[in-house]
Design a protein around this motif. Sequence first.
Motif, PDB file in Angstrom:
ATOM      1  N   SER A  75       0.825  -1.170  -0.065  1.00  0.00           N
ATOM      2  CA  SER A  75      -0.032  -0.117  -0.083  1.00  0.00           C
ATOM      3  C   SER A  75       0.750   1.113   0.035  1.00  0.00           C
ATOM      4  CB  SER A  75      -0.997  -0.067   1.120  1.00  0.00           C
ATOM      5  OG  SER A  75      -1.792   1.294   1.160  1.00  0.00           O
ATOM      6  N   TRP A  76       1.760   1.145   0.857  1.00  0.00           N
ATOM      7  CA  TRP A  76       2.729   2.472   0.710  1.00  0.00           C
ATOM      8  C   TRP A  76       3.590   2.643  -0.428  1.00  0.00           C
ATOM      9  CZ3 TRP A  76       8.027   2.769   0.162  1.00  0.00           C
ATOM     10  CH2 TRP A  76       8.812   4.025   0.261  1.00  0.00           C
ATOM     11  N   VAL A  77       3.800   1.501  -1.212  1.00  0.00           N
ATOM     12  CA  VAL A  77       4.577   1.660  -2.620  1.00  0.00           C
ATOM     13  C   VAL A  77       3.494   2.171  -3.560  1.00  0.00           C
ATOM     14  CG1 VAL A  77       5.319   0.275  -4.716  1.00  0.00           C
ATOM     15  CG2 VAL A  77       6.105  -0.100  -2.282  1.00  0.00           C
ATOM     16  N   LEU A  78       2.321   1.837  -3.423  1.00  0.00           N
ATOM     17  CA  LEU A  78       1.095   2.437  -4.412  1.00  0.00           C
ATOM     18  C   LEU A  78       0.763   3.756  -4.031  1.00  0.00           C
ATOM     19  CD1 LEU A  78      -1.434  -0.390  -4.479  1.00  0.00           C
ATOM     20  CD2 LEU A  78       0.217   0.370  -6.321  1.00  0.00           C
ATOM     21  N   VAL A  79       1.000   4.180  -2.777  1.00  0.00           N
ATOM     22  CA  VAL A  79       0.729   5.690  -2.567  1.00  0.00           C
ATOM     23  C   VAL A  79       2.151   6.497  -3.004  1.00  0.00           C
ATOM     24  CG1 VAL A  79       0.600   7.260  -0.594  1.00  0.00           C
ATOM     25  CG2 VAL A  79      -0.875   5.320  -0.514  1.00  0.00           C
ATOM     26  N   SER A  80       3.178   6.038  -2.702  1.00  0.00           N
ATOM     27  CA  SER A  80       4.369   6.821  -3.108  1.00  0.00           C
ATOM     28  C   SER A  80       4.481   6.834  -4.572  1.00  0.00           C
ATOM     29  CB  SER A  80       5.619   5.953  -2.623  1.00  0.00           C
ATOM     30  OG  SER A  80       5.413   5.890  -1.117  1.00  0.00           O
ATOM     31  N   LEU A  81       4.015   5.534  -5.330  1.00  0.00           N
ATOM     32  CA  LEU A  81       4.080   5.878  -6.975  1.00  0.00           C
ATOM     33  C   LEU A  81       2.964   6.909  -7.388  1.00  0.00           C
ATOM     34  CD1 LEU A  81       4.588   2.080  -8.014  1.00  0.00           C
ATOM     35  CD2 LEU A  81       6.289   4.132  -7.912  1.00  0.00           C
ATOM     36  N   SER A  82       1.841   6.827  -6.826  1.00  0.00           N
ATOM     37  CA  SER A  82       0.971   7.611  -7.266  1.00  0.00           C
ATOM     38  C   SER A  82       1.200   8.921  -6.912  1.00  0.00           C
ATOM     39  CB  SER A  82      -0.647   7.345  -6.776  1.00  0.00           C
ATOM     40  OG  SER A  82      -0.536   7.440  -5.188  1.00  0.00           O
ATOM     41  N   LEU A  83       1.784   9.468  -5.914  1.00  0.00           N
ATOM     42  CA  LEU A  83       1.856  10.794  -5.535  1.00  0.00           C
ATOM     43  C   LEU A  83       3.201  11.145  -6.644  1.00  0.00           C
ATOM     44  CD1 LEU A  83       2.315  10.944  -1.887  1.00  0.00           C
ATOM     45  CD2 LEU A  83       0.567  11.961  -3.203  1.00  0.00           C
ATOM     46  N   ALA A  84       4.187  10.342  -6.996  1.00  0.00           N
ATOM     47  CA  ALA A  84       5.218  10.779  -8.074  1.00  0.00           C
ATOM     48  C   ALA A  84       4.668  11.069  -9.286  1.00  0.00           C
ATOM     49  CB  ALA A  84       6.345   9.677  -7.889  1.00  0.00           C
ATOM     50  N   ILE A  85       3.634  10.168  -9.828  1.00  0.00           N
ATOM     51  CA  ILE A  85       3.058  10.072 -10.980  1.00  0.00           C
ATOM     52  C   ILE A  85       2.130  11.609 -11.354  1.00  0.00           C
ATOM     53  CG2 ILE A  85       1.134   9.222 -12.457  1.00  0.00           C
ATOM     54  CD1 ILE A  85       3.779   7.730 -12.889  1.00  0.00           C
ATOM     55  N   PHE A  96      -6.547   8.371  -8.354  1.00  0.00           N
ATOM     56  CA  PHE A  96      -7.854   7.828  -7.675  1.00  0.00           C
ATOM     57  C   PHE A  96      -7.984   6.306  -7.907  1.00  0.00           C
ATOM     58  CE2 PHE A  96     -12.489   6.803  -8.612  1.00  0.00           C
ATOM     59  CZ  PHE A  96     -12.681   6.472  -7.468  1.00  0.00           C
ATOM     60  N   PHE A  97      -7.682   5.881  -9.100  1.00  0.00           N
ATOM     61  CA  PHE A  97      -8.144   4.598  -9.501  1.00  0.00           C
ATOM     62  C   PHE A  97      -6.751   3.710  -8.445  1.00  0.00           C
ATOM     63  CE2 PHE A  97     -10.197   5.866 -13.366  1.00  0.00           C
ATOM     64  CZ  PHE A  97     -11.297   5.383 -12.935  1.00  0.00           C
ATOM     65  N   THR A  98      -5.495   4.203  -8.552  1.00  0.00           N
ATOM     66  CA  THR A  98      -4.377   3.503  -7.920  1.00  0.00           C
ATOM     67  C   THR A  98      -4.714   3.610  -6.365  1.00  0.00           C
ATOM     68  OG1 THR A  98      -2.754   4.279  -9.384  1.00  0.00           O
ATOM     69  CG2 THR A  98      -2.106   3.444  -7.656  1.00  0.00           C
ATOM     70  N   ALA A 142       4.537  -1.151  -9.799  1.00  0.00           N
ATOM     71  CA  ALA A 142       4.593  -0.817 -11.226  1.00  0.00           C
ATOM     72  C   ALA A 142       3.709  -1.683 -11.869  1.00  0.00           C
ATOM     73  CB  ALA A 142       6.268  -1.113 -11.639  1.00  0.00           C
ATOM     74  N   PHE A 143       3.367  -2.743 -11.738  1.00  0.00           N
ATOM     75  CA  PHE A 143       2.322  -3.558 -12.501  1.00  0.00           C
ATOM     76  C   PHE A 143       0.896  -3.197 -12.254  1.00  0.00           C
ATOM     77  CE2 PHE A 143       5.528  -7.346 -12.394  1.00  0.00           C
ATOM     78  CZ  PHE A 143       6.004  -7.060 -13.589  1.00  0.00           C
ATOM     79  N   SER A 144       0.873  -2.728 -10.958  1.00  0.00           N
ATOM     80  CA  SER A 144      -0.534  -2.335 -10.538  1.00  0.00           C
ATOM     81  C   SER A 144      -0.957  -0.949 -11.513  1.00  0.00           C
ATOM     82  CB  SER A 144      -0.597  -1.999  -9.057  1.00  0.00           C
ATOM     83  OG  SER A 144      -0.364  -3.078  -8.240  1.00  0.00           O
ATOM     84  N   LEU A 145       0.244  -0.055 -11.592  1.00  0.00           N
ATOM     85  CA  LEU A 145      -0.038   1.161 -12.423  1.00  0.00           C
ATOM     86  C   LEU A 145      -0.322   0.887 -13.635  1.00  0.00           C
ATOM     87  CD1 LEU A 145       2.558   3.665 -10.651  1.00  0.00           C
ATOM     88  CD2 LEU A 145       0.049   3.770 -10.408  1.00  0.00           C
ATOM     89  N   SER A 146       0.605  -0.193 -14.168  1.00  0.00           N
ATOM     90  CA  SER A 146       0.277  -0.428 -15.584  1.00  0.00           C
ATOM     91  C   SER A 146      -1.185  -0.885 -15.899  1.00  0.00           C
ATOM     92  CB  SER A 146       1.363  -1.436 -15.995  1.00  0.00           C
ATOM     93  OG  SER A 146       1.204  -1.851 -17.267  1.00  0.00           O
ATOM     94  N   MET A 147      -1.597  -1.829 -15.058  1.00  0.00           N
ATOM     95  CA  MET A 147      -2.975  -2.293 -14.978  1.00  0.00           C
ATOM     96  C   MET A 147      -4.106  -1.234 -15.151  1.00  0.00           C
ATOM     97  SD  MET A 147      -5.972  -2.893 -13.192  1.00  0.00           S
ATOM     98  CE  MET A 147      -5.434  -2.609 -11.299  1.00  0.00           C
ATOM     99  N   VAL A 148      -3.633   0.004 -14.342  1.00  0.00           N
ATOM    100  CA  VAL A 148      -4.754   0.778 -14.161  1.00  0.00           C
ATOM    101  C   VAL A 148      -4.480   1.620 -15.529  1.00  0.00           C
ATOM    102  CG1 VAL A 148      -4.973   3.200 -13.134  1.00  0.00           C
ATOM    103  CG2 VAL A 148      -4.558   1.286 -11.809  1.00  0.00           C
ATOM    104  N   PHE A 149      -3.427   2.199 -16.022  1.00  0.00           N
ATOM    105  CA  PHE A 149      -3.360   2.245 -17.436  1.00  0.00           C
ATOM    106  C   PHE A 149      -4.081   1.591 -18.466  1.00  0.00           C
ATOM    107  CE2 PHE A 149       0.598   4.735 -15.723  1.00  0.00           C
ATOM    108  CZ  PHE A 149       0.153   6.074 -15.935  1.00  0.00           C
ATOM    109  N   SER A 150      -4.018   0.520 -18.324  1.00  0.00           N
ATOM    110  CA  SER A 150      -4.699  -0.285 -19.411  1.00  0.00           C
ATOM    111  C   SER A 150      -6.242  -0.267 -19.333  1.00  0.00           C
ATOM    112  CB  SER A 150      -4.404  -1.871 -19.606  1.00  0.00           C
ATOM    113  OG  SER A 150      -2.998  -2.050 -19.640  1.00  0.00           O
TER     114      SER A 150
END
Length: 272
Positions: A75-85, A96-98, A142-150
């Motif tokens: 969960s921390w990784v997802l929050v960190s990546l979404s903030l960076a994106i 939002f989706f992430t 990274a794969f989670s973000l990729s899925m959201v983009f798809s």
Amino acid sequence: MADVRWIYDLTIFLYAASVLFYFNDFLQSNRKVKRLAFGLLAVVWALQTAFFVSQTMAKAYFPVITLFETLFFYSWVLVSLSLAIHYFFRIDLLVFFTNIIGFVVLVMSMFLPETPITAVSHILTSELLLTHVTLAMFSYGAFSLSMVFSVMYLFQHKMLKERKWTPLLRRLPSLDQLEAYAYRMNMLGVPMLLLSIVLGIIWGKMVLPEKFLLDAKVFLSILLVAVYSFWLYKRYRDTWQMRRLAQMNILAFALLLINFFGTNTSNFHSWW
């Protein structure tokens, strides 16, 4: 751990508020609500970091061993990546989706013990294993973000095909951008997961029986790398339609979830 439990509980509360505000912005674009949601998400990241640091100081190992710890770290990784994106690309709907995924993962961790049922041995907490788990979690992010983009790609493709010009459609990046972002996330995820598997195999060879390679999670992790590598190959060769690649990317993420939650049969991958 009870003295810092309030940080965890406050994190859950503020995370829920942030997701709700993002949902409100999703339904009807509102700049003030969006700023509030982003501000709360930044506070969530700070609280998660503080809780993680407190766990690291309280325990005799880097806390990514138990299922509670890995879910919290994921969960921390997802929050960190979404903030960076958001900082670099300003894609509000991605945040939002992430963070729907990140919030669900964090809520799931509420029902799990914070510490191992039995003492964690020195062998189990070797630096090699901790690096293996950490890399795996970042690759999953990274794969989670990729899925959201798809998912966003398929949604926009459907809307354009049906000629539905909604305000939501105008808030999405172009199809080419969404596909490129998904590709870049998979390009990051595959080498990290591959390196994680290699380190895990090296660790397993040193401390586990010879038959550990027959473990379900080891097999599915290798299959996962193969599936995403095949996706990258097809994308590089340009032999499939982008829509078909997006669909395969979502199916690959479903395999990732099965690998993470559905393979809990070995002694060294058992968290329950």
